[in-house]
Design an enzyme around this catalytic site. Structure first.
Site, PDB file in Angstrom:
ATOM      1  CG  ASP A 128      -0.307  -0.230   2.593  1.00  0.00           C
ATOM      2  OD1 ASP A 128       0.771  -0.690   2.632  1.00  0.00           O
ATOM      3  OD2 ASP A 128      -0.867   0.200   3.658  1.00  0.00           O
ATOM      4  CD  GLU A 166       4.008   0.628   7.377  1.00  0.00           C
ATOM      5  OE1 GLU A 166       3.379   1.637   6.541  1.00  0.00           O
ATOM      6  OE2 GLU A 166       4.899   1.016   8.207  1.00  0.00           O
TER       7      GLU A 166
END
Ligand SMILES: *[C@@H]1O[C@H](CO)[C@@H](O)[C@H](O)[C@H]1NC(C)=O
Ligand SMILES: *[C@@H]1O[C@H](CO)[C@@H](O)[C@H](O)[C@H]1NC(C)=O
Length: 478
Positions: A128, A166
């Site tokens: 991400d 994350e």
């Protein structure tokens, strides 16, 4: 998140080292790798480089952006899964590599080694929002693909974990992967995550870049303070209102910094390590911290960045009370964010805060909290640290200093602390002062060159994990 880590590490480095100048370090280098004859050169062909560039371009187009832990683009994440399958066919068709999808969108690769007596390690990255100026996950898979094409067979087993959330705590990705590995009884020699950088040009008059590997990571508490009173009309107020009581409490917190912890954690070691690189009189001061530490300790407090390296910080982030001009609000609330120094715990900080607030009318509610990560070893026997250091020296021969540092933000690696006591955060990238004009903008400036260097770094790191040995200590275990 790693972005913040990077940012503060770098600025910390700047100010810390801004005390004076230093130039070079010998004696810090690890052992040369053995078995260099069978080593595969990290020279990539023109065709491979073009492929790399195309693969990078393709990956950037997938908007794997996460917003909150419940709200991320699952279409893009799924697309990402298909993408890596397509771009790294050798990784997926190699018999000694297993691939699993965990938590819906995270990826775990298990690479068996030819020597199962060697303890495995873990390379971490996330898919991400990208914090670094190139994509860590991509470089890892790319490096592995290129090694496999050259018939590489690793001796030491390893894992590659690509988390998908994350940026929003990692609880669906990293945490699930960690739980899975723990259930399988895995113990890791070390973990490499994103974080530290090669800092270049941060110190006036010093041209030499130096690398920082983050060996520690701060903890965090979001604490809500709340005051409830019986509501009243503003025409006849009580002596104290909810707003007044709460404001006094948060003001006391702001005016009373938590203890300066200089001396605990990696900072003192780092300064001592670097002492000889500084010019007079800083070299003398840092070589004799037993004598000068009160001075250095106070010096570090004076700037808000280095201050964050020596203590648990207190930041008032929210304050809510009142809805009408003539009503004394029954409730006032504030939120304070503490970033916990590696030498303190959530519990210790809460005790201190209670004593500073010292008012029973102020209720304390912990909204979220986690302890700092244990400080990972950076001595001569610390395999992960030495391996990184060795690889930094070989890929960046112009970098002569590698020093441990503290990560002030938070990364996925905290989910892996049960699996290893050696957790290191490092990105093989240069960070220059001019990059700070927009750390956010780094993504847009991904240079193909930086990406190739990243691939080369991982390519070398994986091979070094087979060849670099550290002397096993007699007494304490790793
Ligand atoms: C989510 O990802 C898909 C596929 O890549 C893309 O078409 C779409 O625009 C993305 N949505 C948002 C809100 O970014
Ligand atoms: C670590 O292990 C303990 C004990 O098994 C467990 O309670 C805890 O949740 C684990 N922590 C992580 C981050 O996996």
């Amino acid at each position: 998140m790693a972005r913040r880590c990077v940012y503060l590490l770098a600025l910390g480095g700047v100010l810390l080292l801004g005390i004076a100048t230093f130039s070079r370090s010998k004696g810090l280098r690890g052992k040369e790798p053995q078995g260099a004859a069978s080593r595969i050169s990290s020279q990539f062909s023109e065709e491979e480089r073009v492929d790399m560039k195309e693969a990078l371009k393709g990956a950037i187009q997938i908007p794997t952006v996460s917003f909150t832990s419940e709200d991320y683009n699952t279409t893009a994440l799924a697309e990402f899964g298909e993408y890596i399958y397509k771009v790294f066919p050798t990784v997926f068709s190699t018999s000694f590599i297993q691939h699993e999808v965990v938590g819906g969108y995270s990826h775990l690769f298990t690479v068996q080694g030819s020597d199962p007596s060697l303890q495995p390690y873990l390379l971490l990255a996330h898919i991400d929002v990208v914090p670094a100026p190139a994509e860590g996950w991509k470089a890892i898979l790319q490096a592995l693909e290129l090694l496999l094409i050259r018939d590489y067979i690793p001796q030491r087993p390893f894992f590659i974990a690509l988390g998908h959330d994350e940026e929003v705590s990692g609880k669906n990705g990293a945490q699930k992967i960690s739980t899975l590995l723990q259930a399988r009884g895995v113990q890791l020699a070390f973990v490499v995550d994103e974080g530290g950088f090669i800092l270049d040009g941060f110190i006036p008059n010093v041209k030499k870049p130096f690398a920082q590997i983050a060996v520690a990571e701060k903890g965090s508490i979001n604490l809500m303070l709340q005051v409830n009173v019986t509501p009243g009309h503003s025409s006849a107020p009580q002596k104290e209102t909810s707003i007044g009581i709460l404001a006094a409490a948060v003001s006391r917190l702001e005016q009373t910094p938590l203890p300066n912890m200089f001396g605990d954690g990696p900072l003192k070691t780092t300064l001592e390590l670097l002492a000889n690189e500084f010019s007079f009189p800083t070299n003398i001061i840092l070589s004799n911290l037993w004598l000068f530490w009160p001075f250095v300790r106070r010096f570090l407090e004076r700037n808000h960045i280095t201050n964050a390296l020596v203590r648990t910080t207190t930041a008032l982030t929210m304050f809510n009370a009142g809805i009408k001009v003539n009503v004394i609000p029954p409730v006032a609330q504030a939120v304070v964010n503490f970033r916990i120094h590696p030498a303190q715990t959530v519990q210790e900080v809460l005790e201190l805060v209670k004593n500073i607030v010292a008012d029973d009318r102020v209720q304390l509610h912990v909204l979220s909290a986690f302890d700092p990560e244990p400080v990972s070893p950076s001595d001569n026997q610390a395999l992960g640290y030495q391996l990184l250091r060795h690889t930094i020296h070989s890929v960046f021969p112009e970098v002569s200093i590698v020093a441990p540092g503290t990560c002030i933000g938070n990364t996925d690696s905290r989910h892996y602390k049960n699996l290893s006591n050696g957790i290191y955060r490092f990105n093989p990238f240069y960070l220059r002062p001019q990059d700070f004009t927009g750390i956010h903008g780094l993504n847009e400036k991904i240079s193909v060159q930086a990406y190739e260097t990243h691939v080369k770094f991982i390519f070398e790191l994986i091979q070094n994990a087979d060849t670099v040995r550290v002397s096993v200590p007699h007494v304490h275990e790793l």
